[in-house]
Write a protein that holds these residues in place. Structure first.
Motif, PDB file in Angstrom:
ATOM      1  N   LEU A 193      -0.437   8.404 -50.041  1.00 40.61           N
ATOM      2  CA  LEU A 193       0.609   8.276 -51.058  1.00 40.61           C
ATOM      3  C   LEU A 193       1.540   9.489 -51.037  1.00 40.61           C
ATOM      4  CD1 LEU A 193       1.626   6.434 -53.294  1.00 40.61           C
ATOM      5  CD2 LEU A 193       0.077   7.587 -54.869  1.00 40.61           C
ATOM      6  N   TYR A 194       0.967  10.667 -50.911  1.00 42.35           N
ATOM      7  CA  TYR A 194       1.774  11.896 -50.903  1.00 42.35           C
ATOM      8  C   TYR A 194       2.740  11.922 -49.717  1.00 42.35           C
ATOM      9  CZ  TYR A 194       3.015  16.824 -51.185  1.00 42.35           C
ATOM     10  OH  TYR A 194       3.709  17.993 -51.287  1.00 42.35           O
ATOM     11  N   LEU A 195       2.253  11.507 -48.569  1.00 45.58           N
ATOM     12  CA  LEU A 195       3.086  11.571 -47.366  1.00 45.58           C
ATOM     13  C   LEU A 195       4.238  10.570 -47.381  1.00 45.58           C
ATOM     14  CD1 LEU A 195       0.354  12.071 -44.623  1.00 45.58           C
ATOM     15  CD2 LEU A 195       2.022  13.750 -45.446  1.00 45.58           C
ATOM     16  N   ARG A 196       4.128   9.508 -48.181  1.00 43.17           N
ATOM     17  CA  ARG A 196       5.186   8.495 -48.173  1.00 43.17           C
ATOM     18  C   ARG A 196       5.992   8.421 -49.461  1.00 43.17           C
ATOM     19  NH1 ARG A 196       0.533   4.967 -48.909  1.00 43.17           N
ATOM     20  NH2 ARG A 196       0.824   3.738 -50.792  1.00 43.17           N
ATOM     21  N   PHE A 252      14.492  13.569 -48.201  1.00 44.89           N
ATOM     22  CA  PHE A 252      14.839  13.401 -46.794  1.00 44.89           C
ATOM     23  C   PHE A 252      14.017  12.245 -46.236  1.00 44.89           C
ATOM     24  CE2 PHE A 252      15.602  17.963 -47.480  1.00 44.89           C
ATOM     25  CZ  PHE A 252      16.942  18.017 -47.123  1.00 44.89           C
ATOM     26  N   PRO A 253      14.571  11.529 -45.280  1.00 39.73           N
ATOM     27  CA  PRO A 253      13.777  10.462 -44.676  1.00 39.73           C
ATOM     28  C   PRO A 253      12.552  11.059 -43.991  1.00 39.73           C
ATOM     29  CG  PRO A 253      16.022  10.518 -43.746  1.00 39.73           C
ATOM     30  CD  PRO A 253      15.901  11.640 -44.722  1.00 39.73           C
ATOM     31  N   ALA A 254      11.431  10.417 -44.179  1.00 39.01           N
ATOM     32  CA  ALA A 254      10.193  10.889 -43.566  1.00 39.01           C
ATOM     33  C   ALA A 254      10.231  10.620 -42.066  1.00 39.01           C
ATOM     34  CB  ALA A 254       8.998  10.200 -44.195  1.00 39.01           C
ATOM     35  N   SER A 255       9.621  11.514 -41.314  1.00 40.67           N
ATOM     36  CA  SER A 255       9.561  11.331 -39.864  1.00 40.67           C
ATOM     37  C   SER A 255       8.630  10.165 -39.546  1.00 40.67           C
ATOM     38  CB  SER A 255       9.044  12.605 -39.201  1.00 40.67           C
ATOM     39  OG  SER A 255       7.674  12.777 -39.502  1.00 40.67           O
ATOM     40  N   PRO A 256       8.814   9.551 -38.382  1.00 39.70           N
ATOM     41  CA  PRO A 256       7.910   8.457 -37.998  1.00 39.70           C
ATOM     42  C   PRO A 256       6.445   8.894 -37.959  1.00 39.70           C
ATOM     43  CG  PRO A 256       9.852   8.461 -36.587  1.00 39.70           C
ATOM     44  CD  PRO A 256       9.916   9.702 -37.438  1.00 39.70           C
ATOM     45  N   ALA A 257       6.196  10.109 -37.495  1.00 36.18           N
ATOM     46  CA  ALA A 257       4.813  10.596 -37.439  1.00 36.18           C
ATOM     47  C   ALA A 257       4.213  10.694 -38.841  1.00 36.18           C
ATOM     48  CB  ALA A 257       4.760  11.950 -36.749  1.00 36.18           C
ATOM     49  N   ARG A 258       5.009  11.173 -39.779  1.00 29.79           N
ATOM     50  CA  ARG A 258       4.536  11.305 -41.165  1.00 29.79           C
ATOM     51  C   ARG A 258       4.257   9.933 -41.771  1.00 29.79           C
ATOM     52  NH1 ARG A 258       6.790  15.636 -45.288  1.00 29.79           N
ATOM     53  NH2 ARG A 258       5.496  15.094 -47.045  1.00 29.79           N
ATOM     54  N   LEU A 259       5.148   8.973 -41.522  1.00 29.57           N
ATOM     55  CA  LEU A 259       4.937   7.622 -42.050  1.00 29.57           C
ATOM     56  C   LEU A 259       3.699   6.965 -41.442  1.00 29.57           C
ATOM     57  CD1 LEU A 259       8.557   6.173 -42.315  1.00 29.57           C
ATOM     58  CD2 LEU A 259       6.971   6.712 -44.171  1.00 29.57           C
ATOM     59  N   TRP A 260       3.497   7.142 -40.148  1.00 31.03           N
ATOM     60  CA  TRP A 260       2.319   6.555 -39.516  1.00 31.03           C
ATOM     61  C   TRP A 260       1.030   7.216 -40.008  1.00 31.03           C
ATOM     62  CZ3 TRP A 260       1.513   2.058 -37.715  1.00 31.03           C
ATOM     63  CH2 TRP A 260       2.584   1.317 -37.204  1.00 31.03           C
ATOM     64  N   THR A 261       1.077   8.513 -40.222  1.00 30.22           N
ATOM     65  CA  THR A 261      -0.089   9.205 -40.772  1.00 30.22           C
ATOM     66  C   THR A 261      -0.392   8.663 -42.169  1.00 30.22           C
ATOM     67  OG1 THR A 261       0.454  11.187 -39.505  1.00 30.22           O
ATOM     68  CG2 THR A 261      -1.062  11.457 -41.359  1.00 30.22           C
ATOM     69  N   ALA A 262       0.641   8.483 -42.974  1.00 30.80           N
ATOM     70  CA  ALA A 262       0.467   7.926 -44.318  1.00 30.80           C
ATOM     71  C   ALA A 262      -0.116   6.528 -44.253  1.00 30.80           C
ATOM     72  CB  ALA A 262       1.809   7.902 -45.058  1.00 30.80           C
ATOM     73  N   ARG A 263       0.386   5.711 -43.342  1.00 34.43           N
ATOM     74  CA  ARG A 263      -0.124   4.336 -43.198  1.00 34.43           C
ATOM     75  C   ARG A 263      -1.572   4.319 -42.758  1.00 34.43           C
ATOM     76  NH1 ARG A 263       5.325   2.683 -40.134  1.00 34.43           N
ATOM     77  NH2 ARG A 263       6.589   2.224 -41.974  1.00 34.43           N
ATOM     78  N   ILE A 264      -1.926   5.215 -41.851  1.00 35.37           N
ATOM     79  CA  ILE A 264      -3.314   5.265 -41.376  1.00 35.37           C
ATOM     80  C   ILE A 264      -4.238   5.711 -42.508  1.00 35.37           C
ATOM     81  CG2 ILE A 264      -4.896   6.499 -39.825  1.00 35.37           C
ATOM     82  CD1 ILE A 264      -2.544   6.436 -37.753  1.00 35.37           C
ATOM     83  N   PHE A 265      -3.867   6.768 -43.223  1.00 33.22           N
ATOM     84  CA  PHE A 265      -4.674   7.235 -44.356  1.00 33.22           C
ATOM     85  C   PHE A 265      -4.879   6.107 -45.363  1.00 33.22           C
ATOM     86  CE2 PHE A 265      -3.774  12.127 -44.368  1.00 33.22           C
ATOM     87  CZ  PHE A 265      -4.342  12.234 -43.117  1.00 33.22           C
ATOM     88  N   ALA A 266      -3.771   5.494 -45.773  1.00 31.70           N
ATOM     89  CA  ALA A 266      -3.846   4.425 -46.769  1.00 31.70           C
ATOM     90  C   ALA A 266      -4.596   3.220 -46.206  1.00 31.70           C
ATOM     91  CB  ALA A 266      -2.445   4.027 -47.227  1.00 31.70           C
TER      92      ALA A 266
END
Length: 133
Positions: A116-119, A4-18
């Protein structure tokens, strides 16, 4: 598990972590490659010869670049986990403080893998998060 497409919040969390982990790793590796005084001093305090600073920096930089590239991010995360595990072992050997020194590389690894897991759906399929009943 369907993709499923990741939510914007999930993608931003992934970007911040990375982003946080990559920023730290790039800064640390460049300080070593450029043989800046703080990196040379810290490496010597950890028991490594000053000549090894550049090699450690190059290895760390290559692993970080592999993590940044989407096609090789999983390999980069695996290699960085090994690199950071070596840092943990070094701090344990020197009996450094637990939360500030020994576990710090683990914090970076958690951010790397969390991002990585979130994206990455492949990683989510490999290690599915199961809801408890």
């Amino acid at each position: 598990m369907p993709a499923f497409p990741a939510s914007p919040a999930r993608l931003w969390t992934a970007r911040i972590f990375a982003g946080v982990s990559v920023a730290f790793l790039l800064m640390d590796s460049m300080m070593k490659v450029l043989k800046l005084a703080p990196a040379v001093k810290a490496t010597a305090e950890l028991g490594f010869p000053a000549e090894s600073v550049i090699v450690l920096g190059i290895v760390q930089l290559v692993c970080t670049i592999l993590y940044i590239i989407p096609r090789t991010s999983m390999l980069g995360a695996i290699l960085l986990t090994g690199y950071l595990g070596g840092a943990i072992a070094t701090h344990v050997r020197l009996n450094n403080p637990l939360f500030t020194h020994i576990l710090f590389p683990g914090y970076i690894a958690l951010l790397l893998w969390g991002g990585l897991y979130l994206r990455d759906v492949r990683l989510q399929q490999l290690i599915p998060a199961r809801a408890t009943a």
